[in-house]
Design a protein around this motif. Structure first.
Motif, PDB file in Angstrom:
ATOM      1  N   HIS A 173     -23.883  46.697   6.279  1.00  0.00           N
ATOM      2  CA  HIS A 173     -24.093  45.506   7.124  1.00  0.00           C
ATOM      3  C   HIS A 173     -24.068  44.258   6.245  1.00  0.00           C
ATOM      4  O   HIS A 173     -23.664  44.398   4.852  1.00  0.00           O
ATOM      5  CB  HIS A 173     -25.764  45.461   7.413  1.00  0.00           C
ATOM      6  N   ARG A 232     -20.339  49.083  15.916  1.00  0.00           N
ATOM      7  CA  ARG A 232     -21.284  49.676  15.899  1.00  0.00           C
ATOM      8  C   ARG A 232     -21.713  50.635  16.830  1.00  0.00           C
ATOM      9  O   ARG A 232     -21.295  50.298  18.111  1.00  0.00           O
ATOM     10  CB  ARG A 232     -22.546  48.613  15.733  1.00  0.00           C
ATOM     11  N   ASN A 291     -26.969  51.429  10.228  1.00  0.00           N
ATOM     12  CA  ASN A 291     -27.289  51.151  11.378  1.00  0.00           C
ATOM     13  C   ASN A 291     -28.267  52.354  12.045  1.00  0.00           C
ATOM     14  O   ASN A 291     -27.660  53.432  12.067  1.00  0.00           O
ATOM     15  CB  ASN A 291     -26.193  51.014  12.589  1.00  0.00           C
TER      16      ASN A 291
END
Length: 184
Positions: A81, A89, A149
């Motif tokens: 990130h 993503r 994520n």
């Protein structure tokens, strides 16, 4: 989004390092590399599943879609990130699609009365292999830590559920079940 691969070998990894998606250099044993490498292995096993005799026709299109999504999972996993660029993503919608397929197929199956022993038809057996590799990919993704994520882990968790359900469907109700203590 277009990807152009003009050279397959670069010699940049010959000393045990590679680039992440943000171009930072890490050892090939880095948790991100292990995670997306395991996702790549899962994708290869899905390729085998697609050519396995007896794969139910509806599953073929679904598995092809999943193979493409797994490249999204790999792309997401390969980039920490931060940074200035917007990155690809994994989204909750991709995970929801898996849940919908789980519900769709599970509604056609008899309730389970024991644990399923991997096997049965060739298609079911290969889907079980995919399921176990998917679980390993999930564990590897968790090892990446908080910088990953969270949807990647959710996606892989749901995918392993779907692969289990599809293996049951591919067995057509004739799945081998564990019989505790049978051979004692």
């Amino acid at each position: 989004m277009t990807v152009n691969l003009t050279r397959i070998y670069t010699r940049l990894g010959d000393k045990g390092e590679t680039h992440l998606g943000d171009m930072s250099r890490v050892p090939k044993t880095h948790p991100r590399i292990v995670a997306y490498g395991t996702v790549d292995e899962l994708n290869a096993h899905l390729g085998v599943a697609l050519v396995t005799p007896g794969m139910p026709e509806p599953y073929v299109g679904w598995l092809r879609r999943i193979q493409n999504d797994l490249f999204d999972v790999g792309a997401d996993t390969s980039v920490p990130h931060g940074g200035d660029r917007e990155r690809l993503r994994v989204t909750p919608e991709q995970t929801s699609w898996l849940e919908e397929r789980c519900d769709e197929v599970n509604a056609t199956l008899e309730p389970l009365r024991s644990f399923v022993i991997p096997g049965g038809t060739p298609a079911a057996a290969q889907l079980h292999v995919c399921r176990t590799v998917c679980r390993r990919a999930e564990r590897a993704a968790i090892e990446v830590g908080d910088d990953l994520n969270a949807e990647v882990v959710s996606y892989l968790n749901r995918l392993s559920d779907l692969l289990f359900i599809l293996s049951r469907g591919a067995n057509g109700g004739e799945e081998p079940l564990w019989q505790p203590g049978q051979n004692q």
